[in-house]
Motif scaffolding. Sequence first.
Motif, PDB file in Angstrom:
ATOM      1  N   LYS A 222       7.209  -3.077   1.618  1.00  0.00           N
ATOM      2  CA  LYS A 222       5.556  -2.265   1.131  1.00  0.00           C
ATOM      3  C   LYS A 222       4.866  -3.355   1.769  1.00  0.00           C
ATOM      4  O   LYS A 222       5.275  -4.572   1.712  1.00  0.00           O
ATOM      5  CB  LYS A 222       6.137  -2.099  -0.323  1.00  0.00           C
ATOM      6  CG  LYS A 222       6.881  -0.880  -0.374  1.00  0.00           C
ATOM      7  CD  LYS A 222       6.163  -0.735  -1.611  1.00  0.00           C
ATOM      8  CE  LYS A 222       7.679  -0.164  -2.369  1.00  0.00           C
ATOM      9  NZ  LYS A 222       7.544   0.867  -3.685  1.00  0.00           N
ATOM     10  N   GLY A 223       3.875  -2.718   2.016  1.00  0.00           N
ATOM     11  CA  GLY A 223       2.698  -3.591   2.481  1.00  0.00           C
ATOM     12  C   GLY A 223       1.450  -3.762   0.800  1.00  0.00           C
ATOM     13  O   GLY A 223       2.479  -3.300   0.010  1.00  0.00           O
ATOM     14  N   ARG A 224       0.263  -4.510   1.344  1.00  0.00           N
ATOM     15  CA  ARG A 224      -0.494  -4.364  -0.043  1.00  0.00           C
ATOM     16  C   ARG A 224      -0.931  -3.023  -0.462  1.00  0.00           C
ATOM     17  O   ARG A 224      -1.090  -2.643  -1.809  1.00  0.00           O
ATOM     18  CB  ARG A 224      -1.372  -5.379  -0.103  1.00  0.00           C
ATOM     19  CG  ARG A 224      -1.378  -6.453   0.846  1.00  0.00           C
ATOM     20  CD  ARG A 224      -2.419  -7.918   0.645  1.00  0.00           C
ATOM     21  NE  ARG A 224      -2.931  -7.603   2.257  1.00  0.00           N
ATOM     22  CZ  ARG A 224      -3.788  -8.230   2.889  1.00  0.00           C
ATOM     23  NH1 ARG A 224      -4.671  -8.984   2.033  1.00  0.00           N
ATOM     24  NH2 ARG A 224      -4.080  -6.953   4.213  1.00  0.00           N
ATOM     25  N   TYR A 225      -1.057  -2.290   0.449  1.00  0.00           N
ATOM     26  CA  TYR A 225      -2.025  -1.015  -0.244  1.00  0.00           C
ATOM     27  C   TYR A 225      -1.034   0.131  -0.236  1.00  0.00           C
ATOM     28  O   TYR A 225      -0.012   0.566   1.127  1.00  0.00           O
ATOM     29  CB  TYR A 225      -3.121  -0.595   0.642  1.00  0.00           C
ATOM     30  CG  TYR A 225      -4.345  -2.116   0.938  1.00  0.00           C
ATOM     31  CD1 TYR A 225      -4.818  -1.893  -0.303  1.00  0.00           C
ATOM     32  CD2 TYR A 225      -4.193  -2.910   1.315  1.00  0.00           C
ATOM     33  CE1 TYR A 225      -5.667  -3.111  -0.396  1.00  0.00           C
ATOM     34  CE2 TYR A 225      -4.973  -4.457   1.477  1.00  0.00           C
ATOM     35  CZ  TYR A 225      -6.092  -4.421   0.950  1.00  0.00           C
ATOM     36  OH  TYR A 225      -6.288  -4.842   0.521  1.00  0.00           O
ATOM     37  N   SER A 226      -0.941   0.606  -1.290  1.00  0.00           N
ATOM     38  CA  SER A 226       0.648   2.033  -1.470  1.00  0.00           C
ATOM     39  C   SER A 226      -0.205   3.428  -0.516  1.00  0.00           C
ATOM     40  O   SER A 226       0.838   3.752   0.207  1.00  0.00           O
ATOM     41  CB  SER A 226       0.634   2.630  -2.793  1.00  0.00           C
ATOM     42  OG  SER A 226      -0.688   2.777  -3.257  1.00  0.00           O
ATOM     43  N   PHE A 227      -0.895   3.805   0.046  1.00  0.00           N
ATOM     44  CA  PHE A 227      -1.927   4.569   0.762  1.00  0.00           C
ATOM     45  C   PHE A 227      -1.371   4.619   2.225  1.00  0.00           C
ATOM     46  O   PHE A 227      -0.826   5.502   2.991  1.00  0.00           O
ATOM     47  CB  PHE A 227      -2.806   4.763   1.252  1.00  0.00           C
ATOM     48  CG  PHE A 227      -4.357   3.636   1.439  1.00  0.00           C
ATOM     49  CD1 PHE A 227      -4.288   3.201   2.218  1.00  0.00           C
ATOM     50  CD2 PHE A 227      -4.548   3.166  -0.126  1.00  0.00           C
ATOM     51  CE1 PHE A 227      -4.869   2.211   2.472  1.00  0.00           C
ATOM     52  CE2 PHE A 227      -5.291   1.856   0.761  1.00  0.00           C
ATOM     53  CZ  PHE A 227      -5.854   1.728   1.626  1.00  0.00           C
ATOM     54  N   TYR A 228      -0.960   2.749   3.110  1.00  0.00           N
ATOM     55  CA  TYR A 228      -0.536   2.775   4.285  1.00  0.00           C
ATOM     56  C   TYR A 228       1.083   3.279   4.066  1.00  0.00           C
ATOM     57  O   TYR A 228       1.498   4.143   5.188  1.00  0.00           O
ATOM     58  CB  TYR A 228      -1.243   1.683   4.536  1.00  0.00           C
ATOM     59  CG  TYR A 228      -2.161   1.615   4.734  1.00  0.00           C
ATOM     60  CD1 TYR A 228      -2.528   1.686   5.715  1.00  0.00           C
ATOM     61  CD2 TYR A 228      -2.941   0.059   4.676  1.00  0.00           C
ATOM     62  CE1 TYR A 228      -4.076   1.919   6.538  1.00  0.00           C
ATOM     63  CE2 TYR A 228      -4.227  -0.399   4.773  1.00  0.00           C
ATOM     64  CZ  TYR A 228      -4.853   0.366   6.007  1.00  0.00           C
ATOM     65  OH  TYR A 228      -5.909   0.622   6.506  1.00  0.00           O
TER      66      TYR A 228
END
Length: 261
Positions: A222-228
Motif C-alpha cells: 500500500k501507498g501513503r494515501y488510500s485514495f491512490y
Amino acid sequence: MKPIIYAFILSIILHLLIFLPIELKKEEPKKKKEEKIEKKSTLRYVKLMPKKVVVPKAEPKKEIKPIPKPKNYKVVEKKKIVPQQKKQPIKKAKKIPSSKPKKVVKKFKAKKKVAIKPQEKRKTIPNRSLENFLLSNPVPVDLNMLDVFTQKQIKTYGDEYDKFTNVQKVFIQNNLKNIVVITRRYYRFPPIAEKLQKNDYNIVEFYLYPNGDISDLRIVQKGRYSFYDKSILETIEFAYKDYPRPKVKTKIRFFITYRTY
C-alpha cells in the motif's frame, strides 16, 4: 159426517208429521253438495300452452352456374397401362482360352533399407519459422537482456519468479510492460490527488487467465494515501479487457508511481 172429517184431518196431520223430517233429511245433503260445489267453484284451472319452437327460415339455395368449357381444348384418350415383363438375364458367352503363350512378369527384388544420417533427416523436415518454434517451445531470456523498466517490474515478484514455468516467464517478460502501459492509459487521478499535489507509489497483483478474466485483485504494498490504492483497483477492473491473454493462468504483479505536476 163430522167424525169422518176429523179423522181425515188427523190422518193428514199424521202423514205430514211422518214424511216432513224425511224430506228435510233428504234436502240437507243437497245443501252440502251445493256448498262443496261452491267451494270447488273458487278454484280455477289454467291450461299451459306449449312453447312455440321458432324454426329458422331456410336460406334460399344458391344456384350453381355450370363452368363454361374452354373453346380450344383437346380430348385426351386414356392410355392402357401394359404391365412390364421381367427381363431375363442375358447369359454371357464363356470365353474360350486362347492357345497363345502367357506373358512372363519379372519380379523385382526389394531394395535394402539404408539408415539415414541425422543431418539428412533435418533436410526432410519442412522449414518452420523461428517465431512458431519459440511459441511452441518457449524459453525465457536472461533478465539482464531485458529493458530496465521490465527488470524493475519483475523484481517485485522476488523469489516467487523462479517457481514459475517457462511459459509463464516468457509471457511476463514479453507483456508486463504492455500491461502497465494499458493501465496508465485508463487511469485518471482522483480530484483529491489534484488538490493535494502529493506523489505516491504502490504494488498491485492479480491472476490473469487465458480467456481474459482476472481474479484475486489486491494491493500487495500500500501507498501513503488510500485514495491512490482505491483508484488503481477501479482502473484495473476496466482496463483488464485490453490486456494480452496468456496460454496458462499467470500471476501479474507490477508497481505504479503517482506524480502530480
